[in-house]
Design an enzyme around this catalytic site. Sequence first.
Site, PDB file in Angstrom:
ATOM      1  N   GLY A 197      47.294  48.500  43.568  1.00  0.00           N
ATOM      2  CA  GLY A 197      47.133  48.311  45.307  1.00  0.00           C
ATOM      3  C   GLY A 197      45.881  47.945  45.737  1.00  0.00           C
ATOM      4  O   GLY A 197      45.894  46.645  46.115  1.00  0.00           O
TER       5      GLY A 197
ATOM      6  N   SER B  50      49.015  44.585  38.311  1.00  0.00           N
ATOM      7  CA  SER B  50      48.506  44.416  39.639  1.00  0.00           C
ATOM      8  C   SER B  50      47.079  44.619  39.637  1.00  0.00           C
ATOM      9  O   SER B  50      46.225  44.355  38.818  1.00  0.00           O
ATOM     10  CB  SER B  50      49.414  45.148  40.789  1.00  0.00           C
ATOM     11  OG  SER B  50      49.004  44.447  42.111  1.00  0.00           O
ATOM     12  N   TYR B  51      46.577  45.442  40.808  1.00  0.00           N
ATOM     13  CA  TYR B  51      45.178  46.130  40.701  1.00  0.00           C
ATOM     14  C   TYR B  51      44.752  46.741  39.427  1.00  0.00           C
ATOM     15  O   TYR B  51      43.499  46.882  39.294  1.00  0.00           O
ATOM     16  CB  TYR B  51      44.740  46.609  41.770  1.00  0.00           C
ATOM     17  CG  TYR B  51      43.240  46.432  42.237  1.00  0.00           C
ATOM     18  CD1 TYR B  51      42.535  45.335  42.625  1.00  0.00           C
ATOM     19  CD2 TYR B  51      42.416  47.769  41.790  1.00  0.00           C
ATOM     20  CE1 TYR B  51      41.159  45.381  42.952  1.00  0.00           C
ATOM     21  CE2 TYR B  51      41.153  47.722  42.132  1.00  0.00           C
ATOM     22  CZ  TYR B  51      40.355  46.517  42.542  1.00  0.00           C
ATOM     23  OH  TYR B  51      39.089  46.536  42.552  1.00  0.00           O
TER      24      TYR B  51
ATOM     25  N   ASP C 277      56.031  35.418  40.705  1.00  0.00           N
ATOM     26  CA  ASP C 277      54.984  36.032  41.578  1.00  0.00           C
ATOM     27  C   ASP C 277      53.888  35.180  42.170  1.00  0.00           C
ATOM     28  O   ASP C 277      53.157  34.709  41.547  1.00  0.00           O
ATOM     29  CB  ASP C 277      54.119  37.211  40.554  1.00  0.00           C
ATOM     30  CG  ASP C 277      53.210  37.948  41.315  1.00  0.00           C
ATOM     31  OD1 ASP C 277      53.248  38.186  42.547  1.00  0.00           O
ATOM     32  OD2 ASP C 277      52.228  38.444  40.840  1.00  0.00           O
TER      33      ASP C 277
ATOM     34  N   HIS D 140      56.135  40.407  40.512  1.00  0.00           N
ATOM     35  CA  HIS D 140      55.259  41.084  40.352  1.00  0.00           C
ATOM     36  C   HIS D 140      55.594  42.110  39.523  1.00  0.00           C
ATOM     37  O   HIS D 140      54.748  42.799  38.556  1.00  0.00           O
ATOM     38  CB  HIS D 140      54.684  41.497  41.673  1.00  0.00           C
ATOM     39  CG  HIS D 140      53.324  41.969  41.652  1.00  0.00           C
ATOM     40  ND1 HIS D 140      52.149  41.397  41.412  1.00  0.00           N
ATOM     41  CD2 HIS D 140      52.754  43.135  42.160  1.00  0.00           C
ATOM     42  CE1 HIS D 140      51.137  41.839  41.263  1.00  0.00           C
ATOM     43  NE2 HIS D 140      51.405  43.109  41.878  1.00  0.00           N
TER      44      HIS D 140
END
Length: 476
Positions: free
Chosen positions: A96, A192-193, A397, A449
């Site tokens: 996030g 992701s993060y 992505d 993603h």
Amino acid sequence: MMMVAVESLLPNKIWVVSFGLLFALNVLINASNLESKEYESDRINELPGQPQIPMLSQFSGYITVNEEHGRALFYWFFEAQSQPNVKPLVLWLNGGPGCSSIGYGAAAELGPLRAGKNGAALEFNRYSWNKESNLLFLESPVGVGFSYTNTSSDYTRIDDGFVAEDAYTFLVNWLRRFPQFKDHEFFISGESYAGHYVPQLAELVYDRNKNRNKFPYINLKGFIVGNPETNDYFDNKGILEYAWSHAVISDQDYNEAKRVCNFKNDDWSPECNKAMTVVFNRYKEIDIYNIYSPSCILNKTSSVADDFVQSYKFERMRLPGGYDPCFSTYTAEYFNRKDVQKALRIEYRGLSDSVKWTVCNDSLFRTYNYTVFSVLPIYRKLIKGGLKIWMYSGDADGRVPVIGTRYCIEALGLPLKTPWTSWFHKHQVAGRIVEYEGLTFVTLRGAGHLVPLNKPKQALALIHSYLSGQHLPTRP
């Protein structure tokens, strides 16, 4: 007389010793039962709308990570579908920052139970990663999903270091609650993060494993990250180049952004912000997280472009593409049901007595303290430490594109072990694979993603290869 006295006392001595052994054995049995009862109290017998799955063993609950502040993290755990007593333990983290590993990883991507349409029921995921491992999902940091704190000032302190410390404390305390897994091979995964969260947690475990007098030993073997944010410079350079190379932006847009943007700077210039606004405005019509997938038209609010240009470090998780691009709407509907929350034994001990569950906490996303520019130094350290490290990228992505990740790997300067080649699934090219000394990189063709959502069969083959050591097939 002496002989008689000794002999007369002997049965009593035997009885005393036997009683002592029985007492000690009883203490051990009771202690074992107490341990069993502790984690058994977290067992979920059945969730509302759950299909009948005989081999499903699941638990959920809270692990306190800071008693003084009243900080607790929520988890959802699935034992492996077979041989859970020997298969590895895998922790999954979403990024996030501020997005739920329950709402994404567990209920939409790689867990055995996926939220169905309109949140009415759950569907069995035949390609769940708990086919290969015991699978632990964690909502981290506090403020994400059902995780909470009773101390409001905690929210002003959240950064990568804060997240890693809480995740480490969670892991130590979770293994105390589930001691049967403390000796299992342990791997950390995420996307992701979590490209920050995963290696940072791995580094913390790795460092503290060296001091067994002070910290409990955790049998960490490696980590695997998907479409990971890794280095701000390379990641942002990759965003621009991907948009141009995949016909999202024009030559003029690309050249202007290249001219005015220096992604090595921590803050973008007004000219760069303006140029990147143009780039992200081109994504308003499509899904940046899966550029070839249809977008969700339910409850559509602001675009990624609008959020992103407020600060280049913001990453708002829009409704990504997949089998159903509206899946996060369904997960939100499911986890906000009172009967579901009751079955999960959700606690409201935070700042209010009721909490609306969201897939991503936008306020945390905006107040997060971004203090780490690059995690590449951690890669160098843990590669030398001998951990098994894989990175993978869905090549559709646009937010954390494969181009940026390849730049990151190139910057590590690792010796090539096995050259770039195709790998196959069901006689079709599933992606590409390249092996370096200390790191393996895999792409998944046509995935966005959220790789396990878009390409579940291929993602299962990927995690099987990673955990088992069996090579991905390089022939059809």
